[in-house]
Motif scaffolding. Structure first.
Motif, PDB file in Angstrom:
ATOM      1  N   SER A 492      10.741   8.922   4.184  1.00 56.91           N
ATOM      2  CA  SER A 492      11.199   9.412   2.883  1.00 56.91           C
ATOM      3  C   SER A 492      10.214   9.115   1.761  1.00 56.91           C
ATOM      4  O   SER A 492      10.509   9.367   0.594  1.00 56.91           O
ATOM      5  N   LEU A 493       9.057   8.552   2.091  1.00 59.97           N
ATOM      6  CA  LEU A 493       8.065   8.223   1.076  1.00 59.97           C
ATOM      7  C   LEU A 493       7.113   9.393   0.880  1.00 59.97           C
ATOM      8  O   LEU A 493       6.799  10.136   1.825  1.00 59.97           O
ATOM      9  N   ASP A 494       6.638   9.543  -0.345  1.00 61.18           N
ATOM     10  CA  ASP A 494       5.597  10.545  -0.573  1.00 61.18           C
ATOM     11  C   ASP A 494       4.285  10.059   0.054  1.00 61.18           C
ATOM     12  O   ASP A 494       4.135   8.886   0.408  1.00 61.18           O
ATOM     13  N   THR A 495       3.348  10.961   0.187  1.00 60.16           N
ATOM     14  CA  THR A 495       2.112  10.664   0.915  1.00 60.16           C
ATOM     15  C   THR A 495       1.339   9.511   0.276  1.00 60.16           C
ATOM     16  O   THR A 495       0.843   8.610   0.965  1.00 60.16           O
ATOM     17  N   ALA A 496       1.266   9.497  -1.058  1.00 60.11           N
ATOM     18  CA  ALA A 496       0.508   8.439  -1.733  1.00 60.11           C
ATOM     19  C   ALA A 496       1.158   7.074  -1.530  1.00 60.11           C
ATOM     20  O   ALA A 496       0.474   6.080  -1.245  1.00 60.11           O
ATOM     21  N   THR A 497       2.493   7.029  -1.676  1.00 59.02           N
ATOM     22  CA  THR A 497       3.200   5.756  -1.493  1.00 59.02           C
ATOM     23  C   THR A 497       3.088   5.281  -0.056  1.00 59.02           C
ATOM     24  O   THR A 497       2.889   4.089   0.213  1.00 59.02           O
ATOM     25  N   GLU A 498       3.228   6.218   0.899  1.00 60.98           N
ATOM     26  CA  GLU A 498       3.106   5.824   2.303  1.00 60.98           C
ATOM     27  C   GLU A 498       1.724   5.239   2.584  1.00 60.98           C
ATOM     28  O   GLU A 498       1.596   4.248   3.317  1.00 60.98           O
ATOM     29  N   ARG A 499       0.712   5.814   1.962  1.00 57.54           N
ATOM     30  CA  ARG A 499      -0.650   5.307   2.197  1.00 57.54           C
ATOM     31  C   ARG A 499      -0.780   3.881   1.657  1.00 57.54           C
ATOM     32  O   ARG A 499      -1.374   3.013   2.318  1.00 57.54           O
ATOM     33  N   GLN A 500      -0.215   3.635   0.468  1.00 55.47           N
ATOM     34  CA  GLN A 500      -0.285   2.285  -0.094  1.00 55.47           C
ATOM     35  C   GLN A 500       0.458   1.286   0.790  1.00 55.47           C
ATOM     36  O   GLN A 500      -0.008   0.164   1.019  1.00 55.47           O
ATOM     37  N   VAL A 501       1.652   1.699   1.275  1.00 58.96           N
ATOM     38  CA  VAL A 501       2.440   0.808   2.122  1.00 58.96           C
ATOM     39  C   VAL A 501       1.702   0.521   3.419  1.00 58.96           C
ATOM     40  O   VAL A 501       1.654  -0.637   3.893  1.00 58.96           O
ATOM     41  N   THR A 502       1.093   1.553   4.006  1.00 58.22           N
ATOM     42  CA  THR A 502       0.372   1.364   5.263  1.00 58.22           C
ATOM     43  C   THR A 502      -0.833   0.453   5.071  1.00 58.22           C
ATOM     44  O   THR A 502      -1.123  -0.412   5.910  1.00 58.22           O
ATOM     45  N   GLU A 503      -1.534   0.634   3.945  1.00 54.73           N
ATOM     46  CA  GLU A 503      -2.670  -0.239   3.666  1.00 54.73           C
ATOM     47  C   GLU A 503      -2.217  -1.689   3.532  1.00 54.73           C
ATOM     48  O   GLU A 503      -2.868  -2.611   4.032  1.00 54.73           O
ATOM     49  N   ALA A 504      -1.085  -1.903   2.844  1.00 55.29           N
ATOM     50  CA  ALA A 504      -0.573  -3.264   2.693  1.00 55.29           C
ATOM     51  C   ALA A 504      -0.162  -3.840   4.043  1.00 55.29           C
ATOM     52  O   ALA A 504      -0.342  -5.030   4.308  1.00 55.29           O
ATOM     53  N   LEU A 505       0.381  -2.985   4.886  1.00 55.91           N
ATOM     54  CA  LEU A 505       0.819  -3.445   6.205  1.00 55.91           C
ATOM     55  C   LEU A 505      -0.364  -3.846   7.073  1.00 55.91           C
ATOM     56  O   LEU A 505      -0.335  -4.875   7.763  1.00 55.91           O
ATOM     57  N   LEU A 506      -1.424  -3.041   7.025  1.00 54.69           N
ATOM     58  CA  LEU A 506      -2.554  -3.267   7.918  1.00 54.69           C
ATOM     59  C   LEU A 506      -3.568  -4.263   7.357  1.00 54.69           C
ATOM     60  O   LEU A 506      -4.205  -4.996   8.121  1.00 54.69           O
ATOM     61  N   ASN A 507      -3.711  -4.292   6.034  1.00 57.39           N
ATOM     62  CA  ASN A 507      -4.782  -5.097   5.442  1.00 57.39           C
ATOM     63  C   ASN A 507      -4.266  -6.268   4.615  1.00 57.39           C
ATOM     64  O   ASN A 507      -5.057  -6.948   3.972  1.00 57.39           O
ATOM     65  N   GLY A 508      -2.950  -6.489   4.631  1.00 58.25           N
ATOM     66  CA  GLY A 508      -2.405  -7.582   3.846  1.00 58.25           C
ATOM     67  C   GLY A 508      -2.604  -8.915   4.540  1.00 58.25           C
ATOM     68  O   GLY A 508      -3.365  -9.045   5.504  1.00 58.25           O
ATOM     69  N   ASP A 509      -1.871  -9.915   4.024  1.00 55.38           N
ATOM     70  CA  ASP A 509      -2.027 -11.265   4.571  1.00 55.38           C
ATOM     71  C   ASP A 509      -1.124 -11.510   5.768  1.00 55.38           C
ATOM     72  O   ASP A 509      -1.024 -12.628   6.256  1.00 55.38           O
ATOM     73  N   ARG A 510      -0.483 -10.445   6.241  1.00 54.32           N
ATOM     74  CA  ARG A 510       0.456 -10.628   7.342  1.00 54.32           C
ATOM     75  C   ARG A 510      -0.288 -10.633   8.680  1.00 54.32           C
ATOM     76  O   ARG A 510      -1.108  -9.759   8.958  1.00 54.32           O
ATOM     77  N   SER A 511       0.024 -11.593   9.520  1.00 57.68           N
ATOM     78  CA  SER A 511      -0.537 -11.651  10.869  1.00 57.68           C
ATOM     79  C   SER A 511       0.510 -11.176  11.855  1.00 57.68           C
ATOM     80  O   SER A 511       1.668 -10.966  11.512  1.00 57.68           O
ATOM     81  N   GLY A 512       0.113 -11.029  13.100  1.00 53.88           N
ATOM     82  CA  GLY A 512       1.056 -10.630  14.126  1.00 53.88           C
ATOM     83  C   GLY A 512       0.827  -9.211  14.587  1.00 53.88           C
ATOM     84  O   GLY A 512      -0.129  -8.530  14.202  1.00 53.88           O
ATOM     85  N   THR A 513       1.748  -8.744  15.429  1.00 58.62           N
ATOM     86  CA  THR A 513       1.652  -7.420  16.042  1.00 58.62           C
ATOM     87  C   THR A 513       2.542  -6.443  15.292  1.00 58.62           C
ATOM     88  O   THR A 513       3.635  -6.793  14.827  1.00 58.62           O
ATOM     89  N   ARG A 514       2.078  -5.197  15.214  1.00 60.19           N
ATOM     90  CA  ARG A 514       2.836  -4.162  14.503  1.00 60.19           C
ATOM     91  C   ARG A 514       3.008  -2.953  15.421  1.00 60.19           C
ATOM     92  O   ARG A 514       2.036  -2.489  16.021  1.00 60.19           O
TER      93      ARG A 514
END
Length: 566
Positions: A492-514
């Motif tokens: 339900s996210l627009d393309t720009a918001t989804e990109r920001q969320v995905t970047e935060a998911l992949l490049n944030g400080d979170r470790s582990g498997t996704r």
């Protein structure tokens, strides 16, 4: 013992003290009712004989006062016992539904489950009171018959001539009532299920202009429900009518026999009065049918609850999860849902610390794989492992701490927006972590525009589908587990918001498997690997760039040439 009786026995066992007190009170009340005719008859004989009757009158008055008091206590005990038994039944039912998981609960419609957890649990909760009342109701006819024997065996003999007919009436009433109540409850559940579906699709119905058609669909079973309801009343009415013929005849026969004994000087007027009342008590089939009907309804409702309890709980073990990066393995995993093979022999290994996008056409099994990966459902064959431990053997509390989820339609649990983001295994995340998670999910901006910010109750603010998804993503980001699963959580996210969320998911400080269920090529491109499902089978596990060379893979996204950012 039937499953329904086991459910009701559990409720009765947990209300043993109240149920015992209720049984004692109803027994005492029945004893007072049985003593009252004798006391009144004795008082009448004393008055007719001109002898002092003060003590007898006082005793009769005391019995009447005791009846009023016992009735009041019985009413209070019945209400509290029913309330606590209902609470017990509802707690057990909801606990079992949570234990069987989404797959087990899906065997029933939402409306049907709501009906079982509310109306039917309340009806079943009356069982302890109904049992106590039935015992007292049985004591009255038996006591009345015993009193007739003690007064004169001929009175009892006259009454016993009609007992076989009374027994036949009761037997027929119980059998017919049980069948009718069962059909009535089934139809009630069907209507509730359809009504819940209609509420969930209210916007679609309004947009399509199919309100009248949908109303007809929801209420299609209403005529049959009405017929069953009328049949239930006819059964009870027929039994009462039969009793209304038999009981006066028996009473008349007893009174006639007593009259002959009175003329012969073998009975006094007061004793005849008492015998008349005891005959009425002995023939109390009307009270018995009412008590039996209540107990039958409680047992049939209990049977509907037992159907839910019959769904097996997903197996759990006690093995703790060892420290690990979140390595996920599916070994020859197959899943059959609704008679259709959704996953067929899937072998998949997700290395710890990597991001894997699960792609495929609609119906390829993506969401089922996501559910299996976190043990929200069970495979029919094969096994799923996390860091070498089969999920069926893992300690459930440790597993929930290890696995976080974000869904397409997340539920806003937790009361406030902060509580919703922090909803999960204890201890809850601190406010700073909640804020960071909201920023990563692009939710912090709209939350801060609200008058109470993160303390805003969820029920007080209308949220769009995208805002709800962002809160669900924030909850997943706040989770401390080693495996994070996103099941179409950005649709339900627009393309720009989804990109920001995905970047935060992949490049944030979170470790582990996704593990991401993805529908957009851009999302799959940012993952380390892509698990490509086709008709329930794993067709390939490879980087997106390599798979993009295949026309069949590009067709999954309905795409032509590769976009520049892929």
């Amino acid at each position: 013992m039937t499953p329904a009786d086991r459910v009701l026995r559990d409720a009765l066992r947990h209300q043993a003290v109240r149920a015992t007190l209720l049984a004692l009170v109803t027994t005492a009340d029945a004893a007072a009712v049985l003593l009252l005719p004798a006391a009144l008859g004795h008082t009448l004989d004393l008055l007719l004989a001109g002898e002092p009757a003060t003590a007898a009158l006082t005793g009769a008055a005391a019995l009447l006062a005791a009846l009023f008091l016992l009735d009041a206590v019985e009413t209070v005990l019945t209400g509290t016992t029913t309330a606590h038994a209902t609470a017990r039944l509802r707690t057990r039912l909801i606990g079992h539904l949570l234990a069987v998981g989404p797959a087990g609960a899906a065997r029933f419609s939402r409306g049907d489950l709501v009906t079982r957890a509310t109306a039917l649990a309340a009806q079943s909760g009356t069982a302890p009171g109904a049992v106590a009342a039935l015992l007292a109701s049985c004591a009255l006819p038996l006591g009345g018959l015993t009193a007739l024997v003690l007064i004169d065996w001929r009175l009892a003999g006259t009454f016993l001539l009609g007992v076989p007919l009374l027994a036949l009436v009761l037997r027929a009433f119980t059998r017919r009532t049980g069948d009718t109540v069962e059909r009535y409850l089934r139809l009630q559940g069907e209507i509730a299920g359809r009504f819940t579906e209609t509420l969930a699709g209210a916007r679609s119905i309004a947009a399509a202009g199919t309100l009248r058609r949908e109303r007809g669909r929801v209420l299609a079973a209403l005529p049959e429900l009405s017929r069953e309801g009328h049949r239930l009343w006819r059964v009870q009415g027929r039994s009462n009518a039969q009793a209304a013929v038999l009981v006066p005849l028996l009473q008349t026969a007893v009174v006639a026999t007593g009259g002959l004994l009175l003329v012969a000087g073998e009975l006094s007027v007061g004793t005849l009065l008492a015998a008349t009342r005891y005959a009425a008590l002995a023939a109390g089939i009307g009270v018995l049918t009412g008590r039996l009907a209540a107990l039958v309804r409680a047992r049939r409702s209990g049977a509907r609850l037992a159907e839910v309890h019959a769904v097996p709980v997903a197996p759990h073990g006690t093995t703790p999860l060892p420290p690990g990066p979140g390595r996920l393995e599916l070994r020859r995993v197959s899943a059959v849902r609704g008679g259709r093979t959704v996953l067929d022999g899937v072998d998949l290994t997700v290395p710890g610390g990597t991001t894997v996008a699960v792609v495929g056409r609609s119906g390829s099994g993506k969401s089922e794989l996501a559910r299996l990966a976190g043990k929200l459902t069970e495979p029919d064959h094969g096994e799923v492992l996390l860091d070498g431990v089969p999920l069926s053997e893992a300690d459930p509390a440790a597993l929930r701490r290890a696995v976080g989820y974000a869904f397409e339609r997340p539920a806003l649990l937790g009361g406030t927006l902060a509580g919703t983001i922090g909803f999960g295994p204890l201890p809850p995340p601190d406010p700073e972590r909640i804020t960071r998670a909201a920023r990563a999910a692009c939710a912090d901006t709209f939350v801060r525009t609200l008058p109470h910010g993160y303390d805003t109750p969820c029920a007080d603010v209308p949220l769009s589908g995208g805002e709800i998804q962002r809160l669900g993503l924030a909850r997943a980001f706040a989770h401390r587990g080693r495996l994070l699963i996103l099941d179409d959580a950005t649709s339900s996210l627009d393309t720009a918001t989804e990109r920001q969320v995905t970047e935060a998911l992949l490049n944030g400080d979170r470790s582990g498997t996704r593990l991401l269920v993805a529908h957009r090529a851009a999302t799959a491109a940012r993952a380390d690997l892509v698990a490509w499902l086709e008709a329930g089978r794993l067709r390939a596990l490879a980087p997106h760039a390599r798979l993009w060379r295949e026309p069949d893979y590009r067709a999954v996204f309905a795409a032509g040439p590769e976009p520049a950012d892929v």
